[in-house]
Each structure stands twice: as structure tokens, then as C-alpha cells.
Design a protein around this motif. Structure first.
Motif, PDB file in Angstrom:
ATOM      1  N   ILE A   1       4.329  12.932  -2.223  1.00 12.31           N
ATOM      2  CA  ILE A   1       3.857  11.666  -1.665  1.00 12.31           C
ATOM      3  C   ILE A   1       4.513  10.558  -2.476  1.00 12.31           C
ATOM      4  CG2 ILE A   1       1.839  10.272  -1.091  1.00 12.31           C
ATOM      5  CD1 ILE A   1       0.198  12.836  -1.066  1.00 12.31           C
ATOM      6  N   SER A   2       5.666  10.157  -2.016  1.00 14.72           N
ATOM      7  CA  SER A   2       6.435   9.164  -2.759  1.00 14.72           C
ATOM      8  C   SER A   2       7.348   8.411  -1.804  1.00 14.72           C
ATOM      9  CB  SER A   2       7.266   9.838  -3.860  1.00 14.72           C
ATOM     10  OG  SER A   2       8.047   8.898  -4.558  1.00 14.72           O
ATOM     11  N   GLY A   3       7.020   7.180  -1.552  1.00 14.52           N
ATOM     12  CA  GLY A   3       7.867   6.323  -0.737  1.00 14.52           C
ATOM     13  C   GLY A   3       7.675   6.482   0.762  1.00 14.52           C
ATOM     14  N   GLN A   4       6.624   7.228   1.235  1.00  9.36           N
ATOM     15  CA  GLN A   4       6.422   7.366   2.679  1.00  9.36           C
ATOM     16  C   GLN A   4       5.714   6.159   3.282  1.00  9.36           C
ATOM     17  OE1 GLN A   4       5.401  10.079   0.703  1.00  9.36           O
ATOM     18  NE2 GLN A   4       6.236  11.943   1.592  1.00  9.36           N
ATOM     19  N   ARG A   5       5.980   5.932   4.545  1.00  7.14           N
ATOM     20  CA  ARG A   5       5.186   4.955   5.281  1.00  7.14           C
ATOM     21  C   ARG A   5       3.793   5.546   5.512  1.00  7.14           C
ATOM     22  NH1 ARG A   5       9.215   5.724   8.741  1.00  7.14           N
ATOM     23  NH2 ARG A   5       7.700   6.277  10.359  1.00  7.14           N
ATOM     24  N   PRO A   6       2.758   4.698   5.616  1.00 10.38           N
ATOM     25  CA  PRO A   6       1.400   5.211   5.807  1.00 10.38           C
ATOM     26  C   PRO A   6       1.230   6.059   7.064  1.00 10.38           C
ATOM     27  CG  PRO A   6       1.337   2.913   5.131  1.00 10.38           C
ATOM     28  CD  PRO A   6       2.772   3.238   5.409  1.00 10.38           C
ATOM     29  N   ASP A   7       2.074   5.833   8.090  1.00 12.50           N
ATOM     30  CA  ASP A   7       1.931   6.587   9.337  1.00 12.50           C
ATOM     31  C   ASP A   7       3.036   7.630   9.507  1.00 12.50           C
ATOM     32  OD1 ASP A   7       4.013   4.840   9.681  1.00 12.50           O
ATOM     33  OD2 ASP A   7       3.416   4.188  11.686  1.00 12.50           O
ATOM     34  N   ALA A   8       3.792   7.910   8.445  1.00 17.12           N
ATOM     35  CA  ALA A   8       4.884   8.882   8.552  1.00 17.12           C
ATOM     36  C   ALA A   8       4.333  10.295   8.660  1.00 17.12           C
ATOM     37  CB  ALA A   8       5.798   8.767   7.334  1.00 17.12           C
ATOM     38  N   THR A   9       5.061  11.159   9.363  1.00 14.14           N
ATOM     39  CA  THR A   9       4.642  12.557   9.446  1.00 14.14           C
ATOM     40  C   THR A   9       4.746  13.195   8.068  1.00 14.14           C
ATOM     41  OG1 THR A   9       6.885  13.238  10.048  1.00 14.14           O
ATOM     42  CG2 THR A   9       5.336  12.779  11.843  1.00 14.14           C
ATOM     43  N   TYR A  10       3.742  13.979   7.739  1.00 13.95           N
ATOM     44  CA  TYR A  10       3.652  14.574   6.408  1.00 13.95           C
ATOM     45  C   TYR A  10       3.464  16.083   6.559  1.00 13.95           C
ATOM     46  CZ  TYR A  10       1.827  15.610   1.747  1.00 13.95           C
ATOM     47  OH  TYR A  10       1.627  16.137   0.508  1.00 13.95           O
ATOM     48  N   PRO A  11       4.432  16.898   6.125  1.00 16.82           N
ATOM     49  CA  PRO A  11       4.308  18.352   6.276  1.00 16.82           C
ATOM     50  C   PRO A  11       3.272  18.923   5.318  1.00 16.82           C
ATOM     51  CG  PRO A  11       6.302  17.805   5.070  1.00 16.82           C
ATOM     52  CD  PRO A  11       5.710  16.504   5.525  1.00 16.82           C
ATOM     53  N   ILE A  12       2.523  19.903   5.815  1.00 15.58           N
ATOM     54  CA  ILE A  12       1.459  20.500   5.016  1.00 15.58           C
ATOM     55  C   ILE A  12       1.265  21.952   5.437  1.00 15.58           C
ATOM     56  CG2 ILE A  12      -0.434  19.854   6.578  1.00 15.58           C
ATOM     57  CD1 ILE A  12      -2.059  19.134   4.029  1.00 15.58           C
ATOM     58  N   ALA A  13       0.834  22.794   4.496  1.00 17.51           N
ATOM     59  CA  ALA A  13       0.554  24.204   4.780  1.00 17.51           C
ATOM     60  C   ALA A  13      -0.721  24.606   4.056  1.00 17.51           C
ATOM     61  CB  ALA A  13       1.721  25.096   4.340  1.00 17.51           C
TER      62      ALA A  13
END
Length: 643
Positions: free
Chosen positions: A205-217
Motif C-alpha cells: 500500500i504505497s502510492g495508490q489512489r483511494p479507488d484503485a484496484t488492490y489485489p488480495i488473497a
């Protein structure tokens, strides 16, 4: 003069604008260098109001001397648990560095941090059995699909995490870290008192836009549930807005439901793969494949939370289906115990009590191409289940049978605080064959019927054991062996003569009409009529839906009687699962065999010679003519018999 006055006014306006600009600049400079420590109490109150609890802050300061978005340093932060969640702190941190907007804070828009570094973090998440969670806003059970943390950067080098979720029967504790390598959560604990571990992995979590897609598992492992999920959230750590590809295996569907909270039920072991989407409190199963027990399925569903109720809209298609797969091991054990106590039963002991059904409404359209049933005429089944609280309606039932089709409705109603549900079924059978029903070619013909019964009980068996209504069938324009027709007319002379000349000879079966009236679970023929060109017969007695015992007698008369008649009627006894026939006055339930036939001949000859008492056939109430059309209309309409 006028020009001079106008010039002085313009100069004053100019100086005023310059003064205002200087004042605004001074205010902005003051804000940019404002000592945020003065806002410590206000920030504490703001956080406390967010979680409805007390908040303490050791100290607060700023790193930059001059900035409209300074980095605020908070030391010794402690957010207490809400009173209902127990003692201790919900959040505790040695230091928190967040970048905030001073203008937003001054105008009442909140701190709105977009960058955070947290050291010495400890999170203690709690949810009670009612679903109240300490991480949700009070009176905000609906949640939202807001953009998760709203952070562009999150650094947590050494966090600790615990979760006590009474509603999911899940208790875990472990580590939480977020840095340049990504997000890592590793916990272990118990799930329904069985060992469990939960691991979550995410991108840095570094430099993303608040609404950017974020991969998770995510991986949850326990003897009760193996769940693997991977996908993305809308914004970092926004679990209320995510799309996942999941694989779940478990000995019981209800364990998966503990995690996803879709209002599902206990089953046989599951192996399911699905693409799902979560928005706010709503789940969308966009595509699911797999199996429950022996039943392979394809499904999709929308599971919505509205006004504290669960609303389900689903389509389920089984290529093969076993009803037992919708009962877990405990339910099947109870069914086996009941059968061991009362013996084999035909009527299903399926539990229909809806008292424990929660605030759930739904529509489930289902189809089973092949039913995995032993010794059953039913081959496929389709229909629509409608659930409105404690009212369940099964509409548009379509079942293909080895002989014919079944259509109709079933209704289970336990509204109004009733201790036992009201069960009602109305089923119409068409395009059947008599020979398929009785398992012999001795009598053939097209068969139609209707069952319309209702009663109260915790199971289908109990409800039918107390049922009122009607159950009947009719056969018109069929064929019957002439020998059987002679036996029906209790004309032993014709039966023997036909058997000697042509035992396979057939005559028309003009009508078979059986209409059982049900009262308190007891079926009484009203009437039971058989009509052929050489004989007619009628049945009397009872059948019990509660005990599944049969006690019927069939008497007949010949249209052109010979001198040798059967003295005793034919008797039907035994149970639904093991029916029996008896003749010649043998004890009820004895089988028809060579001995009973010889005995019947002997008694009939004795009656003809006057050596034994002979029943007066002329006083027999068996009709010589049957209005089969009228009987058919009455049976299929399931109307009460005429008085």
C-alpha cells in the motif's frame, strides 16, 4: 470635482483589496504553520465519536513547520473497546504518523489522512453473536462500499491482530504487517472449537489512489473448512467492495455460511468453486460450480441485506440430485434413529419446522435433471421456492416420473408464532400407466390422479399423519386379464374356466376409480370402484398415514354369476412399504398362495353344496354400473364427495 471624488473612492477600494489580500495571506500562513497540538482533544473526540468509545492521546505535533498538509505525529494512542465488547483497547499504538489536510480539519470535514505510518500497533477486533462489530459505525449496520482505508500509503512494520467473532464462531490472533513487500496477515486460533489458521496477502500500500484496484488473497484452513480466495478490492483493504474467485471444501455447507453469512443450511460435504462479488453488505454469486454430496450443481445468486433482512434471488441447476445431500450428518442420524424406532416408512420424515428461520426472504428457481432415488418412480424435478419469513411456498412443481408427470404446489406456513407448521400439498398426476404403478401387466390403462392433503407437524410425515383432504386416482378404457376380472367378481367358476381355456385372455377395464377421503390422517375409500364387462367391485376399510398400515377389503359381484363363488372377500393388509393380500378368510395379512387358493376352492364348493355359510350376493352393495366420467371429474378436482 466629481472626477476627484471618484478617484479617491477607487484608491480606497484598491487599498481595501490589498489589505484583504494581505489578511488572507496572513491567515493562510497562520493555518499552514498552525500548532496542531491545540486540536488534540478535538481529534480524540472525533475518533471517539466514530467508534462510540473513549480515546486517549499522549501527545500530538507536526513535522513540517509550514504546510497545508502536514504530517501529524501522534504518540501513545489508545482507543478503548466499546462497553459491550469488553475491557481493554480496541486500538493501541506507540506512534502514528498521518498526513492530513488542515483546511479540511478547520472546515469540519475531518482529518482525512492519506498517508500513515503506525508503529507498535495492536488491533483487537470484536463482534458479538448479534452481528454488532466494534469496527463499524454505531447504527450503521448496513456498511457501505466506501474506499477502504482511503490511504495512499500504509506502513505497519510490527502490528498485532486479534479477532473474536462470536457470530462466526471464529477466534484468531497473530501478526499484521504492511510495508514495501506488501500486506501480510498471519493468524491462528479456533473455528467452532477446531484448529484454524487465516493468512491474508496483499500488494504494497504505497502510492495508490483511494479507488484503485488492490489485489488480495486469503486462505482459511481448518478441518471444518478450507477456503481459498483471490481477487481484488476497490481501494486498499476495502473488504466491502471486492471481487473474488473462491474455492471451498467442507464437510458441511453451514461452515462456509458462517464465513460468508448468506443464510445457508446444513448439507453433506461440499466442494464448490465460485466467482463472487461483495458490495457493502450484499453478496453476488456470479457463477458457481461444484457438488454437494453426490449432487453436481451450477448456480448463481444475489444475496442482499435490506432493512435487517436477507433477500435471496437464485437459480440452481443440478445435473443429478440426492435429497439426502440437503441434510447434514446430524439430520441423517436423527432420521435413522426414528426409522429404527418405528420401522421402515414410505412417507418422508423431512423436517419442515421454520421456527429457526431468520429474517430471510427469497426466490430460488431450481431444476434437477436426474433424481438419485432408490426404487422411486420420480426421475426429475423442477420448481420455484419462495420464502417470506416463516412462509415457504413451492410453486410450479414439475416432475417427470417413470410413468407420467406430476405438477402442483406445496405450502409450509408457520407465521403468527405457531409452534408447528401448517403443511399443504396439491399435486396432480397425469399421463401415468396403471401397469407401472402395480408392477404387473395383469391390468393396464392410462392413469390420472390428484393428492390434496393438509395438516400440521414438524415433519412431512407428522403433518400427513394428521392430514385432512383427498387422494385419488382414476383409470379409464384400460385392459384387464379376464381371470382377474372373474376373481374380482368372486366368481371362482369363471376364474377356473378362463384359466383352463385361455389364461392370457383380456377384457376391457372400463373404470378404476379410487377416491380416499382423509380425516385426521385416516384414509377411507369414498368410493373404491372397479368396473369390467363381467364384474364390478368395491373396496372398504382404512389406510393410516400416521402408521402407514393398510386394512382394506375388496368385495365384488359377477354380472352373470356361475354357481361356484368365492365366499370371502380379498383383503389388503400390511404396510405402505410391505403390502400383503389374503383370501379365503385367512388371517389378515397372510399371503395368497397355493394353500389359500385350495382353501378358497374348498370353501366355495362347500358354500355351493350348503355345507358352509354362503354370503348373500344379491344383497351386495357393489354397483353394477359406474359413471366413470363423473368420478374422474370429482377426483381430479379433489372436491368432497356428495353426501
Amino acid at each position: 470635482m466629481i472626477r476627484m471624488e471618484r478617484g479617491r473612492r477607487l484608491r480606497w477600494i484598491g487599498w481595501l483589496l490589498v489589505g484583504l489580500a494581505i489578511l488572507a495571506s496572513a491567515c493562510l500562513i497562520a493555518l499552514a504553520a498552525f500548532p496542531v497540538g491545540l486540536f488534540k482533544d478535538r481529534i480524540a473526540r472525533h475518533i471517539g465519536a466514530r467508534f462510540a468509545t473513549n480515546v486517549s492521546i499522549g501527545s500530538i505535533g507536526r513535522r513540517e513547520v509550514f504546510s497545508f498538509t502536514p504530517t501529524i505525529l501522534i504518540r501513545d494512542l489508545a482507543i478503548r473497546q466499546p462497553r459491550w465488547a469488553g475491557t481493554g483497547n480496541m486500538v493501541q499504538a506507540q506512534s502514528v504518523e498521518v498526513r492530513i489536510s488542515i483546511l479540511s480539519l478547520m472546515t469540519g470535514g475531518g482529518a482525512r489522512p492519506d498517508d500513515a505510518v503506525v508503529r507498535g500497533l495492536s488491533l483487537a477486533l470484536v463482534r458479538d453473536a448479534s452481528g454488532r462489530a466494534n469496527w463499524e459505525r454505531p447504527k450503521d449496520g448496513h456498511g457501505s462500499d466506501a474506499q477502504g482505508t482511503g490511504l495512499g500509503r500504509l506502513l505497519v512494520p510490527d502490528g498485532r491482530l486479534s479477532l473474536k467473532d462470536a457470530r462466526r464462531a471464529l477466534s484468531l490472533s497473530g501478526t499484521f504487517a504492511s510495508d514495501g513487500k506488501g500486506l501480510r496477515i498471519d493468524t491462528a486460533g479456533r473455528f467452532h472449537n477446531a484448529p484454524a489458521s487465516l493468512a491474508i496477502r496483499g500488494a504494497s500500500i504505497s502510492g495508490q489512489r483511494p479507488d484503485a484496484t488492490y489485489p488480495i488473497a486469503l486462505k482459511l484452513q481448518s478441518p471444518l473448512l478450507h477456503l481459498d480466495a483471490s481477487g481484488q478490492t476497490r481501494g486498499p483493504l476495502n473488504l466491502r467492495s471486492m471481487s473474488l474467485d473462491i474455492r471451498a471444501t467442507s464437510p458441511n455447507l453451514k461452515y462456509l455460511d458462517d464465513v460468508i453469512e448468506a443464510g445457508l443450511f446444513g448439507t453433506q460435504p461440499i466442494d464448490l468453486h465460485a466467482k463472487i462479488r461483495h458490495a457493502g453488505r450484499d453478496w453476488f454469486v456470479e457463477h458457481m460450480t461444484g457438488r454437494i454430496g453426490r449432487s453436481p450443481l451450477v448456480a448463481k445468486a444475489d444475496i442482499l441485506k435490506r432493512d435487517e433482512r436477507t433477500k435471496i434471488d437464485a437459480d440452481v441447476h443440478f445435473s443429478a440430485f440426492d435429497f439426502d445431500d440437503l441434510s447434514d450428518a446430524q439430520g441423517k442420524a436423527r432420521a435413522r434413529a426414528i426409522e429404527a424406532r418405528i420401522g421402515p416408512r414410505v412417507l418422508p420424515g423431512t423436517r419442515i419446522n421454520l421456527a429457526k428461520v431468520g429474517p430471510t426472504d427469497g426466490v430460488i428457481r431450481f431444476r434437477a435433471d436426474r433424481l438419485l432415488l432408490t426404487d422411486s418412480m420420480f426421475q426429475s424435478l423442477a420448481g420455484t421456492i419462495r420464502l417470506t419469513g416463516k412462509l415457504l411456498e413451492l410453486d410450479d412443481i414439475h416432475a417427470n416420473m417413470s410413468s407420467g408427470r406430476m405438477n402442483g404446489t406445496v405450502r409450509i406456513d408457520q407465521r403468527g408464532g405457531a409452534t408447528k407448521p401448517y403443511f399443504a400439498m396439491d399435486l396432480l398426476f397425469t399421463d401415468g400407466r396403471l401397469e407401472k404403478l402395480i408392477g404387473t401387466q395383469g391390468a393396464t390403462g392410462a392413469l390420472r390422479g390428484r393428492v390434496k392433503l393438509s395438516g400440521t407437524g414438524d415433519t412431512i410425515r407428522e403433518a400427513l399423519g394428521r392430514a385432512d383432504g383427498h387422494a385419488g386416482l382414476v383409470v379409464r378404457d384400460g385392459q384387464v386379464k379376464r381371470t382377474l376380472a372373474a376373481v374380482l367378481g368372486q366368481d371362482l367358476g369363471k376364474a377356473i374356466g378362463t384359466a383352463l381355456r385361455n389364461k392370457d385372455a383380456e377384457i376391457p377395464l372400463r373404470c378404476l376409480a379410487i377416491d380416499f377421503a382423509a380425516k385426521g390422517g385416516i384414509l377411507t375409500p369414498s368410493p373404491f370402484l372397479v368396473d369390467t364387462p363381467i364384474s364390478s367391485g368395491t373396496g372398504q376399510g382404512t389406510m393410516s398415514l400416521a402408521t402407514e398400515r393398510i386394512a382394506l377389503t375388496i368385495r365384488g359381484r359377477s354380472r352373470d354369476p356361475s354357481g361356484l363363488r368365492l365366499v370371502d372377500p380379498i383383503r389388503m393388509g400390511g404396510s405402505f412399504s410391505a403390502p400383503t393380500l389374503s383370501a379365503a378368510g385367512d388371517p389378515h395379512g397372510s399371503k395368497v398362495g397355493a394353500g389359500s387358493i385350495i382353501k378358497a376352492v374348498g370353501k366355495s364348493i362347500g358354500g355351493a353344496l350348503g355345507l358352509t355359510k354362503k354370503r348373500d350376493m344379491d344383497d351386495d352393495a357393489t354397483p353394477m354400473a359406474v359413471d366413470c366420467g363423473s368420478m374422474e371429474r370429482r377426483i381430479l378436482a379433489a372436491r368432497p364427495p356428495r353426501s
